[in-house]
Design a protein around this motif. Structure first.
Motif, PDB file in Angstrom:
ATOM      1  N   GLU A   1      43.452  33.971  39.991  1.00 38.04           N
ATOM      2  CA  GLU A   1      43.602  33.657  41.497  1.00 38.04           C
ATOM      3  C   GLU A   1      44.282  32.651  42.441  1.00 38.04           C
ATOM      4  O   GLU A   1      43.837  32.664  43.579  1.00 38.04           O
ATOM      5  CB  GLU A   1      42.211  33.219  41.062  1.00 38.04           C
ATOM      6  CG  GLU A   1      40.725  34.019  40.469  1.00 38.04           C
ATOM      7  CD  GLU A   1      40.264  35.136  41.957  1.00 38.04           C
ATOM      8  OE1 GLU A   1      40.290  34.929  42.743  1.00 38.04           O
ATOM      9  OE2 GLU A   1      40.887  36.032  41.580  1.00 38.04           O
TER      10      GLU A   1
ATOM     11  N   SER B   1      37.558  37.883  41.409  1.00 35.37           N
ATOM     12  CA  SER B   1      36.691  37.134  41.952  1.00 35.37           C
ATOM     13  C   SER B   1      36.070  36.047  41.116  1.00 35.37           C
ATOM     14  O   SER B   1      36.326  36.685  39.587  1.00 35.37           O
ATOM     15  CB  SER B   1      34.875  37.540  42.250  1.00 35.37           C
ATOM     16  OG  SER B   1      34.743  37.180  42.708  1.00 35.37           O
TER      17      SER B   1
ATOM     18  N   GLU C   1      34.875  31.160  49.105  1.00 34.42           N
ATOM     19  CA  GLU C   1      34.203  32.284  49.418  1.00 34.42           C
ATOM     20  C   GLU C   1      32.985  31.508  50.906  1.00 34.42           C
ATOM     21  O   GLU C   1      33.079  32.630  51.428  1.00 34.42           O
ATOM     22  CB  GLU C   1      33.405  32.515  48.430  1.00 34.42           C
ATOM     23  CG  GLU C   1      34.367  32.993  47.379  1.00 34.42           C
ATOM     24  CD  GLU C   1      33.705  34.029  46.035  1.00 34.42           C
ATOM     25  OE1 GLU C   1      32.039  33.725  45.944  1.00 34.42           O
ATOM     26  OE2 GLU C   1      34.253  34.189  44.510  1.00 34.42           O
TER      27      GLU C   1
END
Length: 449
Positions: free
Chosen positions: A83, A90, A132
């Motif tokens: 990531e 995610s 997020e």
């Protein structure tokens, strides 16, 4: 052609600086809680060694929790590294509680594991969720995840500069992610500060030996370089054993849920009857009076000739079976204990070579020699910096293209003799290498056997 917007630049800097500080604070809160739980679990296990017999059940519970609640959390540090490099997969919020309590359970029942993996996943999860919620673009999200890695590492070991450098160095072998440098530095410093303010005390290590700059210094530097070849091979062996045991488990056990049970049974046999309880748990302090430990390895008689191998075996069996925790503290143990053994052989002060081994095996297994050299300075002082650098970089080169973080990219090959395509995933390289040797072995077997 894009036109530079100073207003947009200032806004971006304000967002990153603010969020990196928040990542540092929140990571420190969770990691302080985790370290307190881990300390209590270790103390309780050391006074109730019979808990070891429940290790297979504990492993089964961890497996079920990840199977039914974890989503892709089982990928652990490799998911965080992916990531941070910009992948779109995610990071689930449930990773934080699962790895926190999974690690505490592993230590409570006697599994041999570390804690840095947990801390990095905590910091990475915090950073991912903030990204997020704030709807950051991919570039800013990547920077914030690097901040999470630095904050987690800094808080768990009390080494903010090491955490900072580690977060920049760990993503790509041979390259640094300077784009995140100022923000990761802030996150790492803040995480360490808040962790200390929350009452966390980190173990102190000391190298009291002082080597004068004369012929003896050159002799010891050469000996440290030779010993560091062994540290590099130990780091390689650690990575190799983890992958080897995973394959063995998968081959001999028909169901995945059997793996932690089987691994737990092996640890019980080794710890209770064949080897001893020295190598259960973290290993920073002795599990009982006279046991081998990291602290003891800095003194004569504080570890035994093969302590480094037994810790390597206990840890790789534990982690490959699906128990949770990190690899780095066991790597410290392996390096310090191997340094203790080699110091007698090479006639080097024990505390010096134990300290070099402490950081050099870590450098070899994680491909982060610069961060590990910095760790030597933060933990032991700068007086022996040349020996730290020799140990870390020699071990790094001698470990080959291997490592515990298979989601790393190979940015620059460690030597020019190997034809390795730049930016290849370490996992891809290892798979291709395994396939190559398998084909060679098949040809030899068909021709001569």
């Amino acid at each position: 052609m894009q036109i530079f917007s100073f207003k947009k630049f200032l806004k971006e800097q304000f967002i990153l600086l603010s969020l990196s500080a928040i990542v540092g604070i929140l990571s420190a809160l969770f990691i302080a809680f985790f370290l307190k739980l881990l300390e209590a679990a270790t103390a309780y296990r050391n006074s109730h060694f019979q808990l070891l017999f429940l290790l297979p059940i504990a492993g089964w519970v961890i497996y079920l929790s990840y199977q039914y609640l974890g989503k892709n959390s089982s990928k652990g540090n490799n998911l965080i590294i992916k990531e941070a490099k910009g992948n779109q997969e995610s990071v689930p919020a449930v990773m934080l509680p699962l790895v926190l309590f999974g690690t505490v359970i592993t230590h409570l029942f006697g599994g041999s594991a570390g804690r840095e993996g947990t801390a990095v996943q905590i910091g990475g999860t915090v950073a991912a969720k903030i990204s997020e919620w704030c709807k950051l673009n991919q570039q800013l999200r990547s920077i914030l995840l690097i901040c999470g890695i630095g904050a987690g590492f800094s808080a768990v070991f009390g080494t903010p500069l090491t955490g900072f450098v580690f977060s920049l160095e760990v993503l790509v072998i041979g390259k640094m992610e300077y784009k995140a440098a100022p923000y990761s530095l802030i996150a790492s410093l803040i995480a360490n500060y808040f962790c200390l303010q929350l009452g966390i005390h980190h173990t102190k290590y000391f190298i009291t030996s002082s080597i004068p700059m004369n012929g003896e210094w050159i002799s010891i530097a050469l000996k440290v370089g030779i010993a560091s070849i062994g540290f590099g091979l130990a780091g390689y062996l650690f990575s190799y054993f983890i992958e080897l045991f995973k394959k063995i488990y998968s081959k001999i056990l028909p169901k995945a849920w059997m793996i932690p049970i089987f691994g737990g049974i092996i640890i019980i046999i080794l710890g209770q009857w064949l080897v001893g309880k020295d190598y259960l748990g973290l290993g920073v302090d002795p599990n009982y009076p006279g046991a081998a430990s990291i602290v003891g390895a800095f003194h004569a008689g504080g570890s035994f000739t093969w302590s480094w191998f037994w810790k390597l075996l206990f840890t790789t069996i534990t982690l490959s079976a699906g128990f949770k925790g990190g690899e780095v503290t066991p790597l410290f143990f392996i390096g310090a204990a191997l340094g203790n053994t080699l110091a007698t052989l090479f006639n080097i002060p024990i505390d010096l070579l134990a300290g070099v081994g402490f950081i050099a095996v870590f450098a070899a297994a994680t491909n982060t020699p610069l961060a590990c050299t910095m760790m030597g300075i933060e933990l032991f002082g700068a007086a022996n910096l040349p020996f730290f650098a020799i140990g870390c970089f020699v071990a790094y080169y001698c470990s080959g293209h291997s490592g515990i973080y298979t989601s790393q990219n190979i940015g620059i090959a460690k030597n020019s003799f190997l034809q390795i395509r730049n930016n290849k995933l370490l996992s891809q390289h290892l798979s291709q290498k395994e396939l190559f040797y398998h084909k060679k072995w098949t040809l030899v077997k068909n021709k001569y056997l």
